[in-house]
Design a protein around this motif. Sequence first.
Motif, PDB file in Angstrom:
ATOM      1  N   ASP A 268       0.817  -1.218   0.000  1.00 32.62           N
ATOM      2  CA  ASP A 268       0.000   0.000   0.000  1.00 32.62           C
ATOM      3  C   ASP A 268       0.850   1.267   0.000  1.00 32.62           C
ATOM      4  N   THR A 269       2.042   1.190   0.585  1.00 31.22           N
ATOM      5  CA  THR A 269       2.904   2.379   0.643  1.00 31.22           C
ATOM      6  C   THR A 269       3.890   2.442  -0.517  1.00 31.22           C
ATOM      7  N   SER A 270       3.765   1.531  -1.475  1.00 23.77           N
ATOM      8  CA  SER A 270       4.732   1.500  -2.581  1.00 23.77           C
ATOM      9  C   SER A 270       4.680   2.761  -3.436  1.00 23.77           C
ATOM     10  N   THR A 271       3.538   3.451  -3.426  1.00 22.86           N
ATOM     11  CA  THR A 271       3.429   4.672  -4.234  1.00 22.86           C
ATOM     12  C   THR A 271       4.253   5.817  -3.661  1.00 22.86           C
ATOM     13  N   ILE A 272       4.622   5.732  -2.389  1.00 26.49           N
ATOM     14  CA  ILE A 272       5.438   6.796  -1.794  1.00 26.49           C
ATOM     15  C   ILE A 272       6.848   6.322  -1.482  1.00 26.49           C
ATOM     16  N   SER A 273       7.131   5.033  -1.750  1.00 24.71           N
ATOM     17  CA  SER A 273       8.422   4.482  -1.337  1.00 24.71           C
ATOM     18  C   SER A 273       9.588   4.992  -2.173  1.00 24.71           C
ATOM     19  N   SER A 274       9.313   5.575  -3.354  1.00 25.67           N
ATOM     20  CA  SER A 274      10.409   6.145  -4.132  1.00 25.67           C
ATOM     21  C   SER A 274      10.985   7.370  -3.433  1.00 25.67           C
ATOM     22  N   ARG A 275      10.171   8.007  -2.602  1.00 27.50           N
ATOM     23  CA  ARG A 275      10.633   9.185  -1.860  1.00 27.50           C
ATOM     24  C   ARG A 275      10.879   8.876  -0.394  1.00 27.50           C
ATOM     25  N   LEU A 276      10.041   8.025   0.186  1.00 24.30           N
ATOM     26  CA  LEU A 276      10.129   7.727   1.614  1.00 24.30           C
ATOM     27  C   LEU A 276      10.687   6.330   1.852  1.00 24.30           C
ATOM     28  N   ASP A 277      11.546   6.216   2.839  1.00 23.73           N
ATOM     29  CA  ASP A 277      12.038   4.922   3.296  1.00 23.73           C
ATOM     30  C   ASP A 277      11.064   4.414   4.358  1.00 23.73           C
ATOM     31  N   VAL A 278      10.220   3.444   3.970  1.00 23.85           N
ATOM     32  CA  VAL A 278       9.190   2.919   4.870  1.00 23.85           C
ATOM     33  C   VAL A 278       9.747   1.708   5.611  1.00 23.85           C
ATOM     34  N   ARG A 279       9.566   1.676   6.943  1.00 22.58           N
ATOM     35  CA  ARG A 279      10.090   0.576   7.754  1.00 22.58           C
ATOM     36  C   ARG A 279       9.036   0.139   8.768  1.00 22.58           C
ATOM     37  N   VAL A 280       8.522  -1.081   8.601  1.00 20.32           N
ATOM     38  CA  VAL A 280       7.554  -1.634   9.546  1.00 20.32           C
ATOM     39  C   VAL A 280       8.331  -2.328  10.665  1.00 20.32           C
ATOM     40  N   LEU A 281       8.158  -1.854  11.886  1.00 25.34           N
ATOM     41  CA  LEU A 281       8.912  -2.369  13.030  1.00 25.34           C
ATOM     42  C   LEU A 281       8.332  -3.705  13.491  1.00 25.34           C
ATOM     43  N   LEU A 282       9.223  -4.665  13.753  1.00 28.30           N
ATOM     44  CA  LEU A 282       8.786  -6.030  14.049  1.00 28.30           C
ATOM     45  C   LEU A 282       9.065  -6.482  15.478  1.00 28.30           C
ATOM     46  N   THR A 283       9.850  -5.734  16.222  1.00 34.74           N
ATOM     47  CA  THR A 283      10.294  -6.213  17.536  1.00 34.74           C
ATOM     48  C   THR A 283       9.127  -6.559  18.450  1.00 34.74           C
ATOM     49  N   SER A 284       8.156  -5.667  18.582  1.00 33.16           N
ATOM     50  CA  SER A 284       7.053  -5.919  19.518  1.00 33.16           C
ATOM     51  C   SER A 284       6.077  -6.965  18.992  1.00 33.16           C
ATOM     52  N   ILE A 285       6.047  -7.164  17.668  1.00 34.34           N
ATOM     53  CA  ILE A 285       5.209  -8.229  17.109  1.00 34.34           C
ATOM     54  C   ILE A 285       5.792  -9.590  17.475  1.00 34.34           C
ATOM     55  N   LYS A 286       7.113  -9.699  17.384  1.00 34.34           N
ATOM     56  CA  LYS A 286       7.775 -10.962  17.720  1.00 34.34           C
ATOM     57  C   LYS A 286       7.928 -11.157  19.227  1.00 34.34           C
ATOM     58  N   ASN A 287       8.063 -10.052  19.937  1.00 30.56           N
ATOM     59  CA  ASN A 287       8.313 -10.109  21.381  1.00 30.56           C
ATOM     60  C   ASN A 287       7.286  -9.238  22.095  1.00 30.56           C
ATOM     61  N   PRO A 288       6.103  -9.781  22.377  1.00 29.19           N
ATOM     62  CA  PRO A 288       4.997  -8.985  22.919  1.00 29.19           C
ATOM     63  C   PRO A 288       5.311  -8.286  24.236  1.00 29.19           C
ATOM     64  N   ASN A 289       6.287  -8.776  24.972  1.00 34.51           N
ATOM     65  CA  ASN A 289       6.604  -8.155  26.257  1.00 34.51           C
ATOM     66  C   ASN A 289       7.468  -6.905  26.113  1.00 34.51           C
ATOM     67  N   ILE A 290       7.946  -6.656  24.898  1.00 31.34           N
ATOM     68  CA  ILE A 290       8.738  -5.444  24.659  1.00 31.34           C
ATOM     69  C   ILE A 290       7.792  -4.349  24.186  1.00 31.34           C
ATOM     70  N   SER A 291       7.621  -3.328  24.987  1.00 31.34           N
ATOM     71  CA  SER A 291       6.665  -2.273  24.652  1.00 31.34           C
ATOM     72  C   SER A 291       7.334  -1.000  24.146  1.00 31.34           C
ATOM     73  N   ILE A 292       8.627  -0.840  24.409  1.00 35.30           N
ATOM     74  CA  ILE A 292       9.318   0.375  23.984  1.00 35.30           C
ATOM     75  C   ILE A 292       9.591   0.319  22.481  1.00 35.30           C
ATOM     76  N   ILE A 293       9.310   1.415  21.801  1.00 31.12           N
ATOM     77  CA  ILE A 293       9.529   1.508  20.354  1.00 31.12           C
ATOM     78  C   ILE A 293      10.900   2.132  20.109  1.00 31.12           C
ATOM     79  N   ASN A 294      11.820   1.325  19.593  1.00 30.78           N
ATOM     80  CA  ASN A 294      13.176   1.794  19.313  1.00 30.78           C
ATOM     81  C   ASN A 294      13.341   2.056  17.819  1.00 30.78           C
ATOM     82  N   THR A 295      13.925   3.174  17.489  1.00 31.09           N
ATOM     83  CA  THR A 295      14.226   3.510  16.096  1.00 31.09           C
ATOM     84  C   THR A 295      15.628   4.098  16.019  1.00 31.09           C
ATOM     85  N   LYS A 296      16.327   3.809  14.926  1.00 31.56           N
ATOM     86  CA  LYS A 296      17.673   4.361  14.766  1.00 31.56           C
ATOM     87  C   LYS A 296      17.641   5.877  14.623  1.00 31.56           C
ATOM     88  N   LYS A 297      16.642   6.367  13.897  1.00 29.51           N
ATOM     89  CA  LYS A 297      16.541   7.804  13.662  1.00 29.51           C
ATOM     90  C   LYS A 297      15.547   8.416  14.648  1.00 29.51           C
TER      91      LYS A 297
END
Length: 526
Positions: free
Chosen positions: A69-98
């Motif tokens: 669905d976001t492919s129409t904007i991906s030429s300009r935007l770097d889209v990143r779906v975060l997976l940590t909390s999906i794989k590890n439900p006990n981790i609630s903090i959202i970590n991002t490099k930027k």
Amino acid sequence: MMANTGLLVLTNPKRVIKLLPMIRKHILKTLYIQYFPEKNIFLSGSHMITSSQWGISHYAQIISNIYTDTSTISSRLDVRVLLTSIKNPNISIINTKKPVEIVIFDQICSKREADTFIQDYLANTSMGCSFINLGDDLNSEKLDSVMPCFLEEKTYKNVVLGGTFDKIHNGHKIFLSEAVLRCTEKLTIGVTDTNMLSAKLLWELIEPCSTRISNLSNFLEDIDSTITYNIVAINDMYGPTKCDSTFDMIVVSEETKRGGDKVNEMREKNNLSKLDIHVVKLINEENHKSYEENKISSSNQRIRLLGTKLRAPQIENKVLKPYIIGLTGGIASGKSSVAKKLQKLGAALVNCDKIAHDLYQPGKKCFDMIVETFGSCILKPDGFIDRKALGNIVFNDQTQLNKLNNIVWPVILEEAKKEINHFHTKGFDIIVMEAAVLIQAKWQHECHEIWTCIIPQEEAIRRIVERNGLTEVDAKLRIQAQPSNVEQINEANVVICSLWSHNVTEEQVEKAWNELMAFLTNQVKI
């Protein structure tokens, strides 16, 4: 002012498409997406995903849908779906490099609720991180239609996959996310090195292996930092799979499934256990052109680089009028067609190949020196230089070719400069200096920017044989006597490829011309 980096807190994937206008308006470079399945995230504890709520395949499908669905904007935007909390439900903090500068919620919330969420759950935010609250029209969107899978699915300690991963796109991100979701300890990725690239379309535009490895590492560590990544260059299709006994599963795409089978055949020969194979579906690209692939691919991205600025022109301490485009490229690469199109668009043309041809005529500046150097055997009965006979001498002997070049190149440049000055006095502000030898002669320093024409070697040979009447062997010798496509591209600001129809080539030229016009207009304003 637009934010460089934003976070979309998503509870309903079906809202993504309607959110795109808002995303385009507010976020410039990187969009993180944190998925909290169908929850009111502002209720106490509801930001946590219930353990084993849904199966991996269900999450994988939703993530695939988000990237699609976001492919129409991906030429300009770097889209990143975060997976940590999906794989590890006990981790609630959202970590991002930027650092996140703006948060978009797909639910209605108060300022207090948004500020509390940002403060409690975002580990890396910029000073004054803001938020956007959705309106009622989006908040009423029905929930995702994908049927959840509650079956417990197998995960693997050590997962392996391979690919080129040039200019990471959303298709790659789906592929990589499928592997990350199923991996619990270490993900090994083999990245094809230079010797495995030559069969790919426009392989000369593929990023260096070290760049691709670095980009992969950056992306993967961002979406899930809880597993180890081992990213290595490979020089054959097997990479470490032919000797590493720790691997449990290999991830392949629909078009590389046979490669997974071959890996297992090799492992059997080497007395290693066979790997489970997980196949990821290819993602179609809806708005591709007729000469592009119908899937999201790096090949399409490389095609779309044609006619764009690959690097900024070197204009420091240079007068911008006249503005000199150095047009070059190998034999049969389509330079003449590009030059004609540029003339139609309003540029003047200085043809250095024509200048060189004239210099070979009796009585011209270089004639006597050429005959003296190579002997009367290169003369035809009418006293003119037999260019084919001369070519047979110089294209088979680099020393002889250097002698010829040292005679004619300085004179060609001198005459070209005279023509440039002549056209400028006639009112031309943009002048194309077309020269096949521009790179070898180091004339790029006489230009503001370089446009190079490339063509695959096989196609160049076919054209030379057909057009010049040479044998394939002689055609290859001509090609080998000039800079390679890679060498040409390394000096180029713009690359044009005439592999497809004449109209496609003209589209590339028009794109480059329009970008140049915008650049020069901006320079005048400055």
